[in-house]
Design an enzyme around this catalytic site. Structure first.
Site, PDB file in Angstrom:
ATOM      1  N   ASP A  35       0.829  -1.202   0.000  1.00 19.38           N
ATOM      2  CA  ASP A  35       0.000   0.000   0.000  1.00 19.38           C
ATOM      3  C   ASP A  35       0.868   1.258   0.000  1.00 19.38           C
ATOM      4  O   ASP A  35       1.477   1.602   1.016  1.00 19.38           O
ATOM      5  CB  ASP A  35      -0.906  -0.030   1.230  1.00 19.38           C
ATOM      6  N   ASP A 134      -2.135   5.735  -5.040  1.00 21.19           N
ATOM      7  CA  ASP A 134      -2.334   4.865  -3.880  1.00 21.19           C
ATOM      8  C   ASP A 134      -2.707   3.462  -4.332  1.00 21.19           C
ATOM      9  O   ASP A 134      -3.835   3.207  -4.733  1.00 21.19           O
ATOM     10  CB  ASP A 134      -3.428   5.450  -2.989  1.00 21.19           C
TER      11      ASP A 134
END
EC number: 3.4.23.-
Length: 224
Positions: A35, A134
């Site tokens: 992430d 992201d």
């Protein structure tokens, strides 16, 4: 090893991309989401265990301080995606990357310009907005005012959309149940930094993304 390392990713229905890591000696394997929108590593653990935490260690394992993502949209293919530490895989992008400087180092954040729906300017980000790439966010999030316009345009005529880099309907509309489609855009206004876009997996699938930590740059090229 000063070269690079490749981690194979698993595509979970175009919503998340998982890979393996090993922790400890001998390494214990965990499946995680790599992430880029979080600075924290989360893994399952036993309660009340003794441990030593290293919070500031630099090993200089790779010659080039960068990593890159390729996310496969085709959930039926065995290869779900790829994360490369220390380099790029030329098999998964076309042409040259366009690099933008990181403006806020807590995230991989950078500035973007005007937002277009079809070929028409919305004027919303003409003065400039902020965004960050992201890999841990499934959708593409943005301010309510502009996302409302985008979702209205999708429902009206499903024209091709451009948000600095072009996205076609096939790229921003997700498959739901047999007769259901889901918009890949979601509204988000909670930010102290002004209008902010989160360019999640919806954006990173069509654009191979490079995170250059050594030069504090983010780069995009057409995925292949």
């Amino acid at each position: 090893d000063s070269g690079s390392a490749i981690v194979a990713l698993t595509n979970d229905r175009d919503t998340s991309y998982f890979g393996e890591i090993g922790i400890g000696t001998p390494p214990q394997k965990y499946t995680v989401i790599y992430d880029t929108g979080s600075s924290v590593l989360w893994v399952p653990s036993s309660k009340e265990q003794d441990f030593i935490e290293a919070t500031d260690e630099t090993d200089n394992v790779f010659l080039h301080r960068r990593f890159s993502f390729w996310l496969n949209r085709n959930v039926d293919e065995e290869e779900g995606g790829e994360l490369v530490f220390g380099g790029l895989d030329p098999n998964h992008f076309r042409g040259d990357h366009t690099y933008v400087p990181v403006t806020y180092q807590y995230y991989w954040q950078f500035g973007i310009g005007d937002v277009l729906i079809g070929d028409k300017s919305t004027g919303f980000c003409a003065p400039g907005c902020q965004a960050f790439a992201d890999s841990g966010t499934s959708l593409l999030s943005g301010p309510t005012a502009i996302v409302t316009q985008i979702n209205h345009a999708i429902g009206a005529n499903s024209e091709e959309l451009n948000v600095k880099f072009g996205l076609t309907p096939e790229q921003y509309i997700l498959k739901g149940e047999a007769t259901q489609c889901i918009s890949g855009f979601t509204a988000m206004d909670a930010t102290l930094l002004g209008p902010l876009w989160i360019l999640g997996d919806v954006f990173m699938r069509p654009y191979h993304t490079v995170f250059d930590y050594g030069n504090l740059l983010v780069g995009f090229a057409e995925a292949a």
